[in-house]
Enzyme design. Structure first.
Site, PDB file in Angstrom:
ATOM      1  CE  LYS B 102       9.422 -31.411 -25.719  1.00 33.48           C
ATOM      2  NZ  LYS B 102       8.067 -31.928 -25.615  1.00 33.48           N
ATOM      3  N   GLY B 163       2.285 -39.515 -23.936  1.00 34.39           N
ATOM      4  CA  GLY B 163       0.855 -39.783 -23.809  1.00 34.39           C
ATOM      5  C   GLY B 163       0.521 -41.086 -23.123  1.00 34.39           C
ATOM      6  CB  ALA B 189       7.227 -37.925 -22.745  1.00 31.72           C
ATOM      7  N   GLY B 190       5.378 -39.171 -20.378  1.00 36.31           N
ATOM      8  CA  GLY B 190       5.146 -40.404 -19.622  1.00 36.31           C
ATOM      9  C   GLY B 190       4.641 -40.198 -18.214  1.00 36.31           C
TER      10      GLY B 190
END
Lengths: 374, 264
Positions: B102, B163, B189-190
């Site tokens: 990744k 985060g 993410a998020g």
């Protein structure tokens, strides 16, 4: 603006006392609802009015810290290479005028010290020296880095300020982080506290973190030595300094250390001692101002206090520390420590304490990608 | 798995995955929680930051807690340039972590936003070397198209900054990626709540990667289970396709009712 000093000057003569008098608790409460704090918001959190909302600040600080860093704390330890110094800092045990036992680690001694520290499992090390460029030269430091990199994956320095080229040489040799305290941001007081030696140059020291960033340091820590001047003002300039660095070098991980003055050889005692309560106010205000900044609490603080502030914003802790040169491996006690440590737990004990509080002790959070495969 | 979805595999790098929830290893109070999180979420892919792995550790190591059955997805956390990401990928491969990677190239520490240009460069290099590359990006169509050309195996747009737990703030941009990019779109993410993961899957995302919302939860294993359900529910809803919706109620005595029967 070319350097932080130019920006510092725009705030230097600000009427802090008047501003603090104007801040109300309701103003602080409104600030605590904001997502992003301005500099003046941050200053309000350092005001006497904010003390009434300390619990609210602590709750927000804890939530932000968990969201950004999780329930984990990176452990490291300092390794003192030399306590020879040419400066006359009135508050420091290494002051050239102090009659203390001095020592400078030979390379075999560096190896033994590194080997001894590495037995604890730590992978992050912070190398420290006094300011004596003849003994602790850049060449000497590079050689030390080449020795300790066999044992540690992340190597920081806390040494006298260098030119950009000096920092770059250290980065190329494996150093990845720089810790450098301005001690006090009060320029007038700074001159009084540093009556002799190269450290007398306020601006040269103030600009050192920017030179470190420019040289490619991955992480830079700044801070003031709390106790030398009014902590509200000092903490404000610490935050301002870090924020300024982060804006200009977004790729660098900027963090704070919050060293509080401890007893040491010599007669100087702090004029502005800071209480536990106020240290918590400083730490939580910094966290709210810069949610992603690392915050380091060293073994200067006692075990019980360190345990209590753990959830309030701390990301990094020293453990198993000795502030004496060769303090981990040399049997002869022939060097005096820079200051007395309070939390005397070894690494294992510290790790167990963290686990007991539901936090993960992290031993490794970096490795030298440039050095291994390039 | 629901019978009606039994052939609904997500295929990446030649591997068919039944679970469309990817999980992480960071921010846990203890790495020992990871096996239960994997078990209860059903996740089959887990990402790990190489910077945190100490292969030389004589004692406890994060890798000890990752079941062999799970596909490892090492990430390049800490890389600020394509070159650094490539070096970390090589290090991961040399350490026996396989050929999935990744790509995270982040040169902004305040918001942790990915650098699209450097990410494309790293993807091109590593895909050419045979890596299965999953790049983390802003939800940006042009960058995603470049990643397709560079040989990426999937595209991982952020829903909100890492985060932040702020949900699908980039929803409209992700919708465009789903429509235009012929690679799996994995929202990374998020995502802060299971309902947000469900919404992403309903929209047609191929999978979701969730770390902070699980690791920072009161009871990570329970939250992991909730995310597992949410991702499955969202996927099933996407496969079914929604019923038509309208903004007004349907009148029980419609004006055109006279057209139904009894008229000439």
């Amino acid at each position: 603006m070319t350097d932080f000093y130019e920006y510092y000057k725009t705030w230097r003569d600000f009427s802090f006392v008047e501003y603090f008098r104007s801040v109300s608790e309701s103003r602080v409460a409104a600030i605590l609802q904001k997502e992003r704090l301005s500099e003046i918001d941050f200053l309000a959190l350092l005001s006497p009015a904010a003390e009434g909302l300390l619990e609210d600040m602590a709750q927000r600080s804890r939530d932000l810290t968990i969201r950004n860093f999780g329930r984990s704390v990176l452990l490291f330890t300092p390794m003192y290479l030399s306590n020879y110094c040419t400066n006359r800092c009135v508050y420091c045990g290494f002051n050239v005028d102090n009659s203390i036992m001095r020592h400078h680690l030979s390379f075999p001694e560096v190896e033994r010290e590194a080997e001894e520290i590495a037995k604890s499992g730590l992978k992050h090390i912070l190398l420290l020296t006094g300011e004596d460029k003849r003994r602790a030269s850049i060449e000497y430091l590079c050689h030390c880095v080449r020795i300790v990199e066999k044992y540690f994956t992340a190597i920081g320095i806390e040494i006298y300020p260098l030119e950009t080229e000096g920092y770059r040489t250290l980065v190329e040799n494996g150093v990845d982080s720089l810790t450098l305290f301005q001690e006090t941001y009060n320029e007038t007081l700074y001159k009084k506290l540093h009556p002799g030696g190269p450290k007398r140059n306020y601006r040269y020291r103030l600009a050192a973190p920017e030179r470190g960033c420019a040289a490619g340091m991955r992480a830079v820590n700044v801070g003031g030595l709390l106790g030398l001047d009014d902590w509200r003002r000092e903490s404000f300039f610490t935050g301002l300094h870090a924020d300024w660095l982060q804006s200009r070098w977004p790729e660098v991980t900027v963090g704070f250390s919050l060293p509080r003055m401890r007893p040491h050889a010599g007669t100087f005692q702090p004029d502005f001692p800071i209480s536990d309560r106020h240290l918590v106010q400083v730490m939580t205000a910094l966290r709210l101002f810069m949610p992603r900044a690392g915050i380091t609490i060293s073994t200067r603080e006692g075990a019980q206090f360190r345990d209590n502030i753990l959830p309030l914003g701390v990301t990094t802790m020293s453990a198993g520390a000795s502030t004496a040169v060769g303090g981990h491996s040399r049997e002869e006690a022939d060097s005096t420590s820079q200051f007395d440590i309070s939390d005397e737990r070894n690494v294992q004990e510290m790790a167990e304490a963290l686990k007991g509080f539901g936090y993960q002790p992290v031993y490794k959070d970096w490795h030298p990608i440039g050095g291994i495969l390039s | 798995m629901d019978k009606s979805n039994s052939n609904d595999l997500l295929t990446i790098g030649g591997i068919g995955l039944e679970s469309r929830l990817f999980t992480g290893t960071g921010k846990y109070p203890s790495d020992a929680m990871i096996p239960e999180v994997i078990e209860r979420s059903g996740s089959q892919v887990i990402t790990v930051a190489l910077r945190r792995v100490d292969f030389a550790a004589g004692t406890e190591n994060i890798m000890d807690f990752i079941p062999q059955s799970v596909q490892l997805l090492p990430n390049t956390s800490g890389a600020r340039t394509a070159e650094e990401a490539v070096r970390i990928a090589h290090l991961a491969q040399a350490a026996g972590c396989g050929n999935w990677i990744k790509i995270e190239v982040i040169s902004d520490n305040r918001y942790l936003l990915p650098d699209g240009y450097e990410t494309v460069r790293a993807t091109e290099i590593l895909a050419n070397e045979g890596f299965v590359v999953l790049p983390y990006i802003n939800a940006d169509l042009m960058v995603a198209r470049s990643l397709v050309d560079s040989g990426a195996a999937a595209v991982m747009p952020l829903g909100a900054p890492i985060g932040s737990n702020r949900g699908l703030r980039t929803e409209e941009m992700i919708r465009i990626l789903i429509e235009e990019i012929k690679l799996p779109i994995i929202v990374d993410a998020g995502i802060g709540k299971p309902s947000e993961a469900c919404a992403a899957m309903e929209m047609g995302a191929a999978a979701c990667l969730v770390n902070t919302a699980i690791a920072g939860a009161g009871v990570p294993a329970i939250m992991a289970e909730a995310f597992g359900h949410a991702v499955r529910a969202g996927r099933a809803a996407f496969l079914s396709g929604p019923g038509a919706s309208r903004k007004t109620a349907a009148a029980s005595s419609p004006l055109t009712g006279f057209l139904e029967g009894g008229t000439q």
